[in-house]
Structures are given as C-alpha cells and as structure tokens.
Design an enzyme around this catalytic site. Sequence first.
Site, PDB file in Angstrom:
ATOM      1  CB  SER A 168      -2.616  -6.343  -7.328  1.00 24.82           C
ATOM      2  OG  SER A 168      -1.243  -6.245  -7.047  1.00 24.82           O
ATOM      3  CD  GLU A 170       3.041  -8.892  -5.360  1.00 26.76           C
ATOM      4  OE1 GLU A 170       4.128  -8.290  -5.527  1.00 26.76           O
ATOM      5  OE2 GLU A 170       2.970 -10.084  -5.034  1.00 26.76           O
ATOM      6  CE1 TYR A 228      -3.250  -7.490  -1.933  1.00 29.99           C
ATOM      7  CE2 TYR A 228      -1.552  -7.634  -3.623  1.00 29.99           C
ATOM      8  CZ  TYR A 228      -2.635  -6.981  -3.069  1.00 29.99           C
ATOM      9  OH  TYR A 228      -3.116  -5.835  -3.654  1.00 29.99           O
TER      10      TYR A 228
HETATM   11  P1  NAP Z   1      -4.862   0.151   1.902  1.00 32.71           P
HETATM   12  O1  NAP Z   1      -4.377   1.547   2.195  1.00 32.71           O
HETATM   13  O2  NAP Z   1      -4.215  -1.004   2.592  1.00 32.71           O
HETATM   14  O3  NAP Z   1      -6.433   0.142   2.233  1.00 32.71           O
HETATM   15  C1  NAP Z   1      -7.145  -1.061   2.370  1.00 32.71           C
HETATM   16  C2  NAP Z   1      -8.545  -0.739   2.827  1.00 32.71           C
HETATM   17  O4  NAP Z   1      -9.274  -1.962   2.991  1.00 32.71           O
HETATM   18  C3  NAP Z   1      -8.626   0.001   4.179  1.00 32.71           C
HETATM   19  O5  NAP Z   1      -9.684   0.922   4.137  1.00 32.71           O
HETATM   20  C4  NAP Z   1      -8.957  -1.127   5.145  1.00 32.71           C
HETATM   21  O6  NAP Z   1      -9.618  -0.696   6.312  1.00 32.71           O
HETATM   22  C5  NAP Z   1      -9.907  -1.925   4.268  1.00 32.71           C
HETATM   23  N1  NAP Z   1     -10.133  -3.274   4.732  1.00 32.71           N
HETATM   24  C6  NAP Z   1      -9.225  -4.218   5.076  1.00 32.71           C
HETATM   25  N2  NAP Z   1      -9.827  -5.348   5.461  1.00 32.71           N
HETATM   26  C7  NAP Z   1     -11.171  -5.123   5.372  1.00 32.71           C
HETATM   27  C8  NAP Z   1     -12.315  -5.895   5.654  1.00 32.71           C
HETATM   28  N3  NAP Z   1     -12.232  -7.147   6.116  1.00 32.71           N
HETATM   29  N4  NAP Z   1     -13.546  -5.339   5.439  1.00 32.71           N
HETATM   30  C9  NAP Z   1     -13.654  -4.065   4.995  1.00 32.71           C
HETATM   31  N5  NAP Z   1     -12.587  -3.270   4.719  1.00 32.71           N
HETATM   32  C10 NAP Z   1     -11.364  -3.804   4.909  1.00 32.71           C
HETATM   33  O7  NAP Z   1      -4.801  -0.143   0.343  1.00 32.71           O
HETATM   34  P2  NAP Z   1      -4.676   0.872  -0.892  1.00 32.71           P
HETATM   35  O8  NAP Z   1      -3.236   1.113  -1.168  1.00 32.71           O
HETATM   36  O9  NAP Z   1      -5.593   1.995  -0.682  1.00 32.71           O
HETATM   37  O10 NAP Z   1      -5.196  -0.056  -2.069  1.00 32.71           O
HETATM   38  C11 NAP Z   1      -6.585  -0.090  -2.420  1.00 32.71           C
HETATM   39  C12 NAP Z   1      -6.882  -1.415  -3.104  1.00 32.71           C
HETATM   40  O11 NAP Z   1      -6.066  -1.531  -4.278  1.00 32.71           O
HETATM   41  C13 NAP Z   1      -6.586  -2.655  -2.278  1.00 32.71           C
HETATM   42  O12 NAP Z   1      -7.505  -3.651  -2.650  1.00 32.71           O
HETATM   43  C14 NAP Z   1      -5.191  -3.071  -2.735  1.00 32.71           C
HETATM   44  O13 NAP Z   1      -4.983  -4.448  -2.516  1.00 32.71           O
HETATM   45  C15 NAP Z   1      -5.273  -2.718  -4.211  1.00 32.71           C
HETATM   46  N6  NAP Z   1      -4.009  -2.377  -4.853  1.00 32.71           N
HETATM   47  C16 NAP Z   1      -3.201  -1.433  -4.305  1.00 32.71           C
HETATM   48  C17 NAP Z   1      -2.049  -1.078  -4.979  1.00 32.71           C
HETATM   49  C18 NAP Z   1      -1.128  -0.007  -4.424  1.00 32.71           C
HETATM   50  O14 NAP Z   1       0.020   0.068  -4.871  1.00 32.71           O
HETATM   51  N7  NAP Z   1      -1.581   0.843  -3.510  1.00 32.71           N
HETATM   52  C19 NAP Z   1      -1.708  -1.689  -6.191  1.00 32.71           C
HETATM   53  C20 NAP Z   1      -2.572  -2.650  -6.708  1.00 32.71           C
HETATM   54  C21 NAP Z   1      -3.733  -2.976  -6.047  1.00 32.71           C
HETATM   55  P3  NAP Z   1      -8.789  -0.195   7.611  1.00 32.71           P
HETATM   56  O15 NAP Z   1      -8.470   1.258   7.334  1.00 32.71           O
HETATM   57  O16 NAP Z   1      -9.765  -0.390   8.713  1.00 32.71           O
HETATM   58  O17 NAP Z   1      -7.564  -1.035   7.728  1.00 32.71           O
HETATM   59  O1  F7E Z   2       7.303  -3.705  -1.392  1.00 34.67           O
HETATM   60  C1  F7E Z   2      10.828  -4.582  -1.195  1.00 34.67           C
HETATM   61  C2  F7E Z   2       9.836  -5.711  -1.226  1.00 34.67           C
HETATM   62  O2  F7E Z   2       5.571  -3.778   0.383  1.00 34.67           O
HETATM   63  C3  F7E Z   2       7.916  -3.258  -2.585  1.00 34.67           C
HETATM   64  C4  F7E Z   2       0.977  -3.284  -2.371  1.00 34.67           C
HETATM   65  O3  F7E Z   2       0.292  -2.065  -2.542  1.00 34.67           O
HETATM   66  O4  F7E Z   2       2.034  -3.073  -4.523  1.00 34.67           O
HETATM   67  C5  F7E Z   2       2.284  -3.236  -3.138  1.00 34.67           C
HETATM   68  O5  F7E Z   2       2.979  -4.453  -2.906  1.00 34.67           O
HETATM   69  C6  F7E Z   2       9.252  -3.949  -2.757  1.00 34.67           C
HETATM   70  C7  F7E Z   2       9.184  -5.475  -2.588  1.00 34.67           C
HETATM   71  O6  F7E Z   2       4.934  -3.245  -2.009  1.00 34.67           O
HETATM   72  C8  F7E Z   2      11.368  -3.657   2.260  1.00 34.67           C
HETATM   73  O7  F7E Z   2      10.489  -6.981  -1.113  1.00 34.67           O
HETATM   74  C9  F7E Z   2      12.589  -4.087   0.531  1.00 34.67           C
HETATM   75  O8  F7E Z   2       9.963  -6.067  -3.595  1.00 34.67           O
HETATM   76  O9  F7E Z   2       6.118  -1.571  -0.707  1.00 34.67           O
HETATM   77  P1  F7E Z   2       5.960  -3.032  -0.823  1.00 34.67           P
HETATM   78  P2  F7E Z   2       4.565  -4.528  -2.897  1.00 34.67           P
HETATM   79  O10 F7E Z   2       4.943  -5.783  -2.233  1.00 34.67           O
HETATM   80  O11 F7E Z   2       5.108  -4.284  -4.262  1.00 34.67           O
HETATM   81  C10 F7E Z   2       1.249  -4.126  -5.123  1.00 34.67           C
HETATM   82  C11 F7E Z   2       1.069  -3.755  -6.577  1.00 34.67           C
HETATM   83  C12 F7E Z   2      -0.014  -4.361  -4.394  1.00 34.67           C
HETATM   84  O12 F7E Z   2      -1.028  -4.711  -4.978  1.00 34.67           O
HETATM   85  C13 F7E Z   2       0.090  -4.423  -2.901  1.00 34.67           C
HETATM   86  O13 F7E Z   2      -1.217  -4.241  -2.307  1.00 34.67           O
HETATM   87  O14 F7E Z   2      10.129  -3.481  -1.754  1.00 34.67           O
HETATM   88  N1  F7E Z   2      11.302  -4.210   0.149  1.00 34.67           N
HETATM   89  N2  F7E Z   2      12.657  -3.768   1.817  1.00 34.67           N
HETATM   90  C14 F7E Z   2      10.509  -3.939   1.187  1.00 34.67           C
HETATM   91  N3  F7E Z   2       9.177  -3.908   1.317  1.00 34.67           N
HETATM   92  C15 F7E Z   2       8.672  -3.570   2.523  1.00 34.67           C
HETATM   93  N4  F7E Z   2       7.325  -3.481   2.685  1.00 34.67           N
HETATM   94  N5  F7E Z   2       9.478  -3.297   3.601  1.00 34.67           N
HETATM   95  C16 F7E Z   2      10.832  -3.341   3.520  1.00 34.67           C
HETATM   96  O15 F7E Z   2      11.534  -3.078   4.502  1.00 34.67           O
END
Ligand code: NAP
Ligand code: F7E
Length: 331
Positions: free
Chosen positions: A134, A136, A157
């Site tokens: 990520s 992050e 995270y």
């Molecule tokens: P997501 O929608 O939150 O999906 C997470 C998945 O992990 C869900 O299927 C969840 O199952 C499963 N999970 C959680 N805890 C688990 C456990 N203990 N054992 C087995 N499965 C578990 O995330 P996403 O947006 O699809 O992202 C996919 C991956 O990419 C994640 O690793 C995330 O951290 C990473 N990532 C995401 C982004 C982004 O912007 N989307 C960016 C960078 C990296 P349930 O459905 O049961 O909750």
């Molecule tokens: O926040 C701001 C918050 O929770 C984005 C995950 O997929 O991307 C994701 O993490 C921004 C942050 O995503 C609210 O402070 C303002 O600056 O949608 P988010 P994230 O934290 O960037 C990374 C790449 C991952 O890997 C993670 O799994 O938006 N923000 N107001 C808010 N965020 C949330 N959630 N809710 C608010 O009300």
Amino acid sequence: MNGKTALITGISGQDGSYLTELLLSKGYEVHGIVRQTSSLIANTSRLDGVYQDPHEPERRLFLHKGDVTDAGMLVNLVRDIRPDEIYNLASQSHVQVSFDLPEYTANVTALGAIRLLEAVRASGVDTRIYQASSSEMFGPAAPPQDETTAFHPRSPYGVAKLYAHWATVNYRESYGMFAVSGIAFNHESPRRGETFVTRKITRAAARIAAGIEKRVYLGNLEAVRDWGYAPEYAEAMWLMLQHDEPVDYVLATGRAATVRDFAEAAFAHAGLDWRDHVEHDERYERPAEVPELVGDAAKIGREIGWRAEVGWDRLARIMVDADLAALADRG
Ligand code: NAP
Ligand code: F7E
C-alpha cells in the site's frame, strides 16, 4: 479453460471480487478464502455476479471457509489446491480502524502475509505470489512517490503492510520464490466499503439527492490522494504475476485531488452544492494523517505496459451513478 488455478485471500473484498471476475474470464479455476460470520453463510455479496452453486458440475469458483490468522488452514489449503498463483488481498484495510485495533490489524495484515508465505514453503508448491502492498507505507514522504521512495508508515495499518511487504521481499531473496508486491495507491469503485471516504461521499450525495439524508460528516478535507479505478488495479495484479521476473511496482494514476475536490465533483454530479451538505466532525480526523499520496507508476508502464486510464473525476461520476442507480432499484 486455461488449466491454471488461483487462490485469492480477501476474495469477498472490493479488489478480490474484480480479480475473481478477471481470472474467471481468462479461464482460471479460482479458489477463495471467506470468513465465518454469525449471520451469513459468508460475506459474498460482491461475488453475486459470478457465484456458482456448489452442485454445479462445471463450476470454476470455489469458496473455502478460512482465515489468514489460522496457519494450519492455510498450509492445508495450499497443499490441497496446489495453486499456480496466489493473491494475498486479505487485510484489515481501514487506516482509521487500525488506530483502534492495532494488534488485530498486525495479526491479520502483517502476520497473515508471513503465514501464507510459510504455507507455500511448507507445502513445497511451486506458485507465484502477489502481495497487496500500500501507498500508506510512504506516509509523509514528498510526492510523487515511486519504487525508490523511502518508507515511513504513519498508522498501525501502514506499519503492518510494511512488515508484509518486507516479508515478501525477504522470501523472494531467501528462497527464490516468485513473490511480488504491488504498491497500490487508493483505488475505488461502486464496490468500495461504505466507510472509505470516496464511497462515503458518493453514497451520501446519492442519498441526499434522493431526499433520504441531509448532510454528511467528514474529517480532513485537505488530504490529497491519487484515486484510481479498482478493476484496472486487479488487471495490474494479474499482469505482475505473468511477468518474466518477480518485480515490485507502484500502481497509481499520477493524478492528485483533495477530499474537498472529490466531494465537490461528486455532489455536483448529483446536482448538489457540496457546501450545503458537508460538515466537519473531528472524530474522522486521524492521530497521524498522511497528507499527500500521489504515485509515479512509470516503471510498470515501461516494463509491463500497464497504465491507469480512469482518473478521480471520472471515478467520482461512476460511483455517484452507481449509488443513484442502487437507490432507484430499491424503489
Ligand atoms: P477490502 O474491501 O477491505 O477487502 C479486504 C478483504 O480481506 C475482505 O475480503 C475481508 O473479508 C478479508 N479479510 C479481512 N480479514 C481477514 C482475515 N482475518 N482472514 C481472511 N480474510 C480477511 O479491501 P480492498 O480494497 O479490496 O483491498 C484489497 C487489498 O489491497 C487489501 O489488502 C488492502 O489492504 C490492500 N490495498 C487496498 C488499497 C485500496 O485503495 N483499495 C490500496 C492499497 C492496498 P470480509 O469480506 O469477510 O470482511
Ligand atoms: O481516507 C480523509 C482521511 O479512509 C482517505 C485504504 O484502501 O487507501 C485507503 O486508505 C483520506 C484520508 O483511505 C474522512 O483522513 C476525511 O486522508 O478513504 P480513506 P486511506 O486512509 O487513504 C490506502 C492506499 C490503503 O491501503 C487502505 O487500505 O480521506 N478523510 N474525512 C476521511 N476518511 C474517511 N475514511 N472518512 C472520513 O469521513
């Protein structure tokens, strides 16, 4: 059929569902790990479009009860399925939640990765592994961030993802595994969880336009993110495992927008002025914020030919349209 088998952890999540559709369309047999829940057989609503009944003789989608906190289960599953490719997408993926559940986040997001790598080693299966790293992990590093940018995670995270990232590098270097990380910047879709900021905004815009709600409460509006479209990132994951060499890549659009920009565009697309409906709530501010994540994905473009096409403004329109359509379907 292409004769290949894939295992996806996190198959029920946003990315897992798009990746499943992609792999099925390419002729894979797809296996996924789903968690036990108290009320449902499993949380598989995002897979509704491709779900196959277990009695279907020709089926190519198999869901297995499991959890990445259970090492024995992972070893047995990898040994039984003998997948050609493994995509480790399972994670407690919400940054703000990770401040409340740091140990749990580490167990799932950090140790889950090493359990899976060890399961591959213990089973002796020759497989390729994708780790969902990520942006992050970059924290406050100045943008644009790329594969050479130093990591400085600012949340439990981010710390957990960095452990998983280095574990992947380490198993590649120690055991010669084809194990790679995609360092993905934010990617979203109509399937995004409702508490991530983009979906929270598009869902609220649709509900306010429909007269169901009046306002939405947000935290830091100044945060800058590089929001791409999730199906395109699923394609990048697959491409990385088809590459000749195991190489880590940044996945990003290269375009920047603030939370405020995204809210303005989403509300405007729903025919609303965001200023009439967005209010501040400090509960959504984080103990340590990541101010500006904007990726440079030139390397994967050069070496594999992947490029993100959908930028944040088109993404906002896609998501608002989907949230409006879902409300219309409900009647
Ligand atoms: P997501 O929608 O939150 O999906 C997470 C998945 O992990 C869900 O299927 C969840 O199952 C499963 N999970 C959680 N805890 C688990 C456990 N203990 N054992 C087995 N499965 C578990 O995330 P996403 O947006 O699809 O992202 C996919 C991956 O990419 C994640 O690793 C995330 O951290 C990473 N990532 C995401 C982004 C982004 O912007 N989307 C960016 C960078 C990296 P349930 O459905 O049961 O909750
Ligand atoms: O926040 C701001 C918050 O929770 C984005 C995950 O997929 O991307 C994701 O993490 C921004 C942050 O995503 C609210 O402070 C303002 O600056 O949608 P988010 P994230 O934290 O960037 C990374 C790449 C991952 O890997 C993670 O799994 O938006 N923000 N107001 C808010 N965020 C949330 N959630 N809710 C608010 O009300």
